[in-house]
Design a protein around this motif. Structure first.
Motif, short mmCIF file in Angstrom:
data_model
loop_
_atom_site.label_atom_id
_atom_site.label_comp_id
_atom_site.label_asym_id
_atom_site.label_seq_id
_atom_site.Cartn_x
_atom_site.Cartn_y
_atom_site.Cartn_z
N ALA A 133 -33.56 61.51 86.29
CA ALA A 133 -34.93 61.46 86.53
C ALA A 133 -35.22 61.26 88.14
O ALA A 133 -36.15 61.81 88.81
CB ALA A 133 -35.70 60.80 85.74
N ARG A 191 -49.62 69.05 90.17
CA ARG A 191 -49.18 68.84 88.72
C ARG A 191 -50.28 67.91 88.04
O ARG A 191 -51.08 67.64 88.68
CB ARG A 191 -47.93 68.28 88.48
CG ARG A 191 -47.64 66.93 89.02
CD ARG A 191 -46.30 66.64 88.93
NE ARG A 191 -45.47 67.57 89.70
CZ ARG A 191 -44.49 68.09 89.34
NH1 ARG A 191 -44.19 68.15 88.13
NH2 ARG A 191 -43.97 69.14 90.38
N ASN A 248 -38.79 69.08 98.15
CA ASN A 248 -39.56 70.53 98.46
C ASN A 248 -40.96 70.29 98.96
O ASN A 248 -41.31 71.16 99.67
CB ASN A 248 -39.59 71.17 97.08
CG ASN A 248 -38.25 71.54 96.56
OD1 ASN A 248 -37.30 71.49 97.24
ND2 ASN A 248 -38.29 71.77 95.03
N VAL A 251 -34.50 64.11 89.89
CA VAL A 251 -35.67 65.35 89.78
C VAL A 251 -36.73 65.04 90.84
O VAL A 251 -37.28 66.07 91.40
CB VAL A 251 -36.18 65.41 88.36
CG1 VAL A 251 -37.46 66.12 88.18
CG2 VAL A 251 -35.19 65.74 87.36
N ILE A 252 -37.09 63.89 90.75
CA ILE A 252 -38.33 63.39 91.81
C ILE A 252 -37.99 63.79 93.19
O ILE A 252 -38.78 64.00 93.86
CB ILE A 252 -38.79 62.09 91.26
CG1 ILE A 252 -39.49 62.29 89.95
CG2 ILE A 252 -39.68 61.53 92.47
CD1 ILE A 252 -40.24 61.13 89.51
N PRO A 293 -44.73 63.59 93.89
CA PRO A 293 -44.55 65.08 93.56
C PRO A 293 -46.14 65.76 93.27
O PRO A 293 -46.87 64.83 92.32
CB PRO A 293 -43.79 64.93 92.14
CG PRO A 293 -43.13 63.74 92.39
CD PRO A 293 -43.89 62.93 93.04
N LEU A 336 -38.15 67.05 93.97
CA LEU A 336 -39.57 67.81 94.09
C LEU A 336 -40.11 67.03 95.48
O LEU A 336 -40.81 68.05 96.24
CB LEU A 336 -40.33 67.17 93.17
CG LEU A 336 -40.15 67.68 91.69
CD1 LEU A 336 -40.86 67.00 90.62
CD2 LEU A 336 -40.45 69.22 91.64
N GLY A 346 -34.34 71.71 84.71
CA GLY A 346 -35.27 71.81 85.49
C GLY A 346 -35.68 70.47 85.67
O GLY A 346 -35.00 69.50 86.11
N GLU A 347 -37.12 70.20 85.49
CA GLU A 347 -37.64 68.90 85.70
C GLU A 347 -37.84 68.12 84.35
O GLU A 347 -38.22 67.13 84.63
CB GLU A 347 -39.33 69.05 86.27
CG GLU A 347 -39.40 69.90 87.60
CD GLU A 347 -40.79 70.09 87.82
OE1 GLU A 347 -41.68 69.42 87.32
OE2 GLU A 347 -40.86 70.92 88.81
N HIS A 348 -37.08 68.65 83.41
CA HIS A 348 -37.15 67.95 82.11
C HIS A 348 -35.70 67.19 81.82
O HIS A 348 -34.80 67.67 82.05
CB HIS A 348 -37.35 68.80 81.21
CG HIS A 348 -37.32 68.44 79.67
ND1 HIS A 348 -36.77 68.96 78.51
CD2 HIS A 348 -37.64 67.13 79.16
CE1 HIS A 348 -36.84 68.52 77.59
NE2 HIS A 348 -37.34 67.36 77.83
N HIS A 355 -40.78 63.79 81.66
CA HIS A 355 -41.53 64.84 82.53
C HIS A 355 -42.02 63.84 83.69
O HIS A 355 -42.12 62.62 83.50
CB HIS A 355 -42.58 65.55 81.83
CG HIS A 355 -42.11 66.54 80.76
ND1 HIS A 355 -41.60 67.69 80.76
CD2 HIS A 355 -41.87 65.99 79.37
CE1 HIS A 355 -40.92 68.11 79.55
NE2 HIS A 355 -41.43 67.16 78.75
N VAL A 356 -42.13 64.71 84.88
CA VAL A 356 -42.34 63.78 86.04
C VAL A 356 -43.80 63.18 85.78
O VAL A 356 -43.78 62.03 86.33
CB VAL A 356 -42.64 64.95 87.32
CG1 VAL A 356 -43.30 64.37 88.40
CG2 VAL A 356 -41.54 65.61 87.35
#
Ligand code: FES
Ligand SMILES: [Fe+2]
Length: 349
Positions: free
Chosen positions: A328, A7, A338, A331-332, A4, A335, A186-188, A223-224
């Protein structure tokens, strides 16, 4: 390997960058950290533009970085400012800088999708580092294992009763049976666990004068690029533990998990703890026991990774404790998809 991007990732702690250059690889990109003339931390690509020696093999001179091979000197912005024995500095003599920011003693580095990409947000804060109720210490561990195995471990604290029997463990069954709530935004990802009327583990009794059984909590914020984990306890029944201003013994962990390569990782951690006014000075005790605890995690995770390599990747079985870690991982995965999609679009344009 894709990660990801766009960031802030943790590059280290402020106290790690002294008067010598510090070379580290983040997300497969070699970087050198050093201090400029004003004492600010700077980061450059760790490759001299002359003959490719890592600049981390050189030395810092008045806030600039002198290559250890033929002496080219680079300013904090990557521009070459001296070629020994040659008056003219070639126009292309520069190395790429990385945006860095030091906040709450954490060094953050912006890992952009595009070369030269600039941050579009402030770096995360670590409130416990600036909270007068706490004192903290920490360390930088290196892992021979992929970064997501560290996420898995931190998001699933049911392992505490089996792995950390000497420090923060306690009764393994109580840990496995603790009511666990997983929420994502979201990403959290947030995982909350409660262990009421449980036996205090060794670290807790060494650090705080508990009377007997304790009501204990674990609140994990993923978080990521990092996690913050608030754990602690009060004497059983003394006060509600869902109150944000609850008292008792507090341990606030910061965990910067930065991939080094696809199969190796940096783990930057601190532990901030409260001291009881009538209790012993617990800074050194908490630090030592936390370092021992995280070393136990490293042993487990590296053994797990070695075995995953030996056996390949046959399917694994999920159980109830995996909900936070699986969330989690989703989420990754999203990302990374994307980022691949964005790359495809920019290639087409
Ligand atoms: S390789 Fe750096 S000065 Fe030659
Ligand atoms: Fe652990």
């Amino acid at each position: 390997m894709t990660y990801p991007l766009n960031r802030w990732y943790v590059a280290g702690f402020d106290w790690e960058v002294t008067d010598a250059p510090l070379g580290r690889t983040f997300l497969d990109r070699p970087v050198v950290l050093f201090r400029d003339a004003t004492g600010r931390v700077a980061a450059l690509e760790d490759r001299c533009c002359h003959r490719a020696l890592p600049l981390s093999c050189g030395r810092v001179e008045d806030g600039a970085l002198r290559c250890g091979y033929h002496g080219l000197l680079f300013a904090a912005d990557g521009q070459c400012i001296d070629v020994p024995g040659q008056a003219r500095i070639p126009g292309k003599a520069r190395v790429a800088p990385y945006p860095v920011a030091v906040v709450d003693q954490v060094i953050w580095i912006w890992m952009a999708q595009e070369t030269g990409g600039q941050p579009d947000r402030e770096p995360p804060r670590v409130p416990a580092h600036a909270d007068p109720r706490y004192r903290f210490r920490g360390g930088a561990f290196h892992y021979q294992a992929p970064y997501q195995l560290i996420h898995d471990n931190l998001l699933d604290l049911s392992h505490v009763g089996y792995v950390h029997t000497k420090t923060i463990g306690g009764n393994a069954r109580v840990h496995m049976e603790a009511p666990t709530n997983v929420a994502a935004d979201g990403e959290h990802v947030r995982v909350v666990r409660r262990m009421m009327a449980s036996t205090p583990p060794a670290t807790y009794t060494a650090a705080w004068p508990f009377e007997g059984a304790i009501d204990r909590w674990q609140e994990i914020d993923f978080h990521v690029s990092h996690l913050q984990i608030f754990t602690g306890a009060v004497d059983a029944g003394a006060e509600p533990i869902d109150n944000p201003d609850r008292g008792g013994f507090h341990m606030r962990g910061f965990h910067g998990v930065t991939p080094e390569t696809a199969t190796t990782s940096h783990y930057f951690w601190t532990m901030a703890a409260s001291s009881h006014p009538d209790g012993p000075d617990n800074l050194e005790t908490v630090y030592r026991q936390t370092a021992d605890t995280f070393e136990e995690d490293r042993v487990i995770i590296e053994a797990q990774w070695r075995n995953m390599q030996r056996f390949g990747q046959p399917p694994m079985v999920d159980i109830h404790v995996d909900a936070g870690a699986n969330r989690a991982r989703r989420v990754i995965a999203l990302l990374k998809e994307n980022d691949v999609e964005n790359n495809r679009e920019s290639a087409v344009q």
